[in-house]
Design an enzyme around this catalytic site. Structure first.
Site, short mmCIF file in Angstrom:
data_model
loop_
_atom_site.label_atom_id
_atom_site.label_comp_id
_atom_site.label_asym_id
_atom_site.label_seq_id
_atom_site.Cartn_x
_atom_site.Cartn_y
_atom_site.Cartn_z
N TYR A 155 -15.93 4.53 -48.97
CA TYR A 155 -15.91 4.89 -50.42
C TYR A 155 -15.01 5.76 -50.89
O TYR A 155 -14.34 5.53 -52.10
CB TYR A 155 -17.49 5.36 -50.58
CG TYR A 155 -17.98 5.55 -52.14
CD1 TYR A 155 -18.15 4.51 -53.01
CD2 TYR A 155 -17.86 6.97 -52.61
CE1 TYR A 155 -18.66 4.46 -54.23
CE2 TYR A 155 -18.50 6.96 -53.97
CZ TYR A 155 -18.85 5.99 -54.71
OH TYR A 155 -19.07 6.34 -56.17
N LYS A 159 -12.18 5.34 -53.74
CA LYS A 159 -12.01 6.09 -54.97
C LYS A 159 -10.66 7.03 -54.99
O LYS A 159 -10.13 7.19 -56.07
CB LYS A 159 -13.25 6.86 -55.08
CG LYS A 159 -14.68 6.23 -55.10
CD LYS A 159 -14.56 5.30 -56.62
CE LYS A 159 -15.99 4.86 -56.70
NZ LYS A 159 -16.02 3.97 -58.13
N1 LIG Z 1 -24.27 7.46 -59.48
C1 LIG Z 1 -23.60 8.10 -58.60
O1 LIG Z 1 -23.85 9.44 -58.38
C2 LIG Z 1 -22.11 8.12 -58.72
C3 LIG Z 1 -21.16 9.05 -58.35
C4 LIG Z 1 -19.88 8.76 -58.62
C5 LIG Z 1 -19.44 7.57 -58.77
N2 LIG Z 1 -20.02 6.74 -59.31
C6 LIG Z 1 -19.41 5.39 -59.63
O2 LIG Z 1 -20.02 5.00 -60.80
C7 LIG Z 1 -19.88 3.50 -60.99
C8 LIG Z 1 -21.22 3.21 -61.45
O3 LIG Z 1 -22.09 3.66 -60.56
P1 LIG Z 1 -23.98 3.56 -60.78
O4 LIG Z 1 -24.26 4.55 -60.20
O5 LIG Z 1 -24.30 3.10 -62.43
O6 LIG Z 1 -24.10 2.30 -59.95
P2 LIG Z 1 -25.42 1.25 -60.24
O7 LIG Z 1 -25.64 0.50 -58.68
O8 LIG Z 1 -26.50 1.50 -60.95
O9 LIG Z 1 -24.45 0.17 -61.00
C9 LIG Z 1 -23.27 -0.72 -60.65
C10 LIG Z 1 -23.39 -1.87 -61.25
O10 LIG Z 1 -22.30 -2.66 -61.00
C11 LIG Z 1 -22.47 -4.01 -60.65
N3 LIG Z 1 -21.60 -4.54 -59.59
C12 LIG Z 1 -21.64 -4.13 -58.14
N4 LIG Z 1 -20.85 -5.20 -57.86
C13 LIG Z 1 -20.07 -5.70 -58.63
C14 LIG Z 1 -19.06 -6.83 -58.81
N5 LIG Z 1 -18.50 -7.30 -57.61
N6 LIG Z 1 -18.51 -7.24 -59.86
C15 LIG Z 1 -19.31 -7.04 -61.05
N7 LIG Z 1 -20.56 -6.14 -61.19
C16 LIG Z 1 -20.82 -5.50 -59.85
C17 LIG Z 1 -24.06 -3.99 -60.34
O11 LIG Z 1 -24.61 -5.30 -60.47
C18 LIG Z 1 -24.68 -2.75 -61.02
O12 LIG Z 1 -25.21 -3.34 -62.29
C19 LIG Z 1 -19.42 3.14 -59.56
O13 LIG Z 1 -18.04 2.92 -59.59
C20 LIG Z 1 -19.97 4.22 -58.83
O14 LIG Z 1 -19.01 4.17 -57.67
C21 LIG Z 1 -21.44 6.84 -59.29
#
Ligand SMILES: NC(=O)c1ccc[n+]([C@@H]2O[C@H](COP(=O)([O-])OP(=O)(O)OC[C@H]3O[C@@H](n4cnc5c(N)ncnc54)[C@H](O)[C@@H]3O)[C@@H](O)[C@H]2O)c1
Length: 246
Positions: A155, A159
């Protein structure tokens, strides 16, 4: 008046979590927004919910690891709304394991979904933006990609790659008035982090000076800044993490 009146935005992975909050914030500012996710049920549910709140919403199923699926989405958006002003590369997954236990499948799935996806989605979208001589690309990176994190070699590498991608697209497309920036969230309350044990959550929170998890809305506010018409900023990474720098 909203800052994004008549702008057309695509948010990948916006069926739930951070992507959904970004889509909602963009709608609130007057944009037309594409709810795009690989999960058909979430696309329908979220698109219906946001339409009911009065927004101009298009729900499209799209898997960001599959080129044909992306091309179909971009074609549908251009046929429907004639332009694309904002792209948020948000879809992402985690497959955490300490390095020695991490399998090639876990490595590859995370690289494909979190990094190669940005290459695949940005390509057809930036063509549309280039013709318009205007565009805003925002990549959702992570604090892990800037500082590293235990159990997240895949990851963090994906990133960090997204950060390099952001800075290069910013250079290559500045002459066409297309900006490219990244938002790097810290520890945000979504389904992704709800999977962690209470023990892990407590340990991480101990390191957050602002003393709370972030919300999807905290990330949406930062994305709106980069998506707005007046932002004289490109190639930047904004960490939105409550001060969590280690
Ligand atoms: N939640 C955190 O603490 C956090 C921290 C840093 C970065 N992020 C980043 O923020 C972004 C959103 O994360 P989140 O926490 O909302 O996650 P989440 O799992 O709640 O939502 C992610 C969404 O992406 C969709 N998805 C996954 N694979 C996919 C694909 N191949 N094609 C299309 N859609 C796809 C899923 O169906 C889901 O609806 C991600 O890139 C994650 O890495 C999250």
């Amino acid at each position: 008046m909203g800052s994004l009146i008549d702008r057309v935005g695509i948010v990948t992975g916006s069926g739930r979590g951070i992507g959904k909050a970004i889509a909602e914030a963009m709608l609130h500012e007057g944009a037309k927004v594409v709810i795009s996710d690989m999960n058909e049920e979430l696309v329908k549910q979220t698109a219906d919910e946001l339409k009911q709140k009065g927004g101009q919403v298009l729900g499209l199923v799209c898997n960001v690891t599959v080129t044909e699926s992306i091309e179909k989405m971009v074609e549908t958006v251009v046929n429907s709304w004639g332009r694309i002003d904002i792209l948020v590369n948000n879809a992402g997954i985690t497959r955490d394991a300490l390095f020695m236990r991490m399998t090639e499948e876990q490595w590859q799935a995370v690289i494909d979904t979190n990094l190669s996806s940005a290459f695949k989605v940005t390509k057809p979208v930036v063509k549309v933006m280039s013709k318009q001589r205007e565009g805003r690309i925002i990549n959702i990176a992570s604090t892990s990609g800037v500082h590293g994190n235990f159990g997240q070699a895949n990851y963090a590498a994906a990133k960090a790659g997204l950060v390099g991608f952001t800075k290069t697209i910013a250079l290559e497309y500045a002459s066409r008035n297309i900006t490219c920036n990244a938002v790097a969230p810290g520890f945000i309350d979504t389904a992704m982090t709800q999977a962690l044990s209470q023990d892990v959550v407590t340990k991480i929170l101990d390191k957050v000076p602002l003393g709370r998890m972030g919300t999807p809305d905290d990330i949406a506010k930062a994305v709106l800044f980069f998506a707005g018409p007046g932002a004289y900023v490109t190639g930047q990474v904004l960490e939105v993490n409550g001060g969590l720098y280690t």
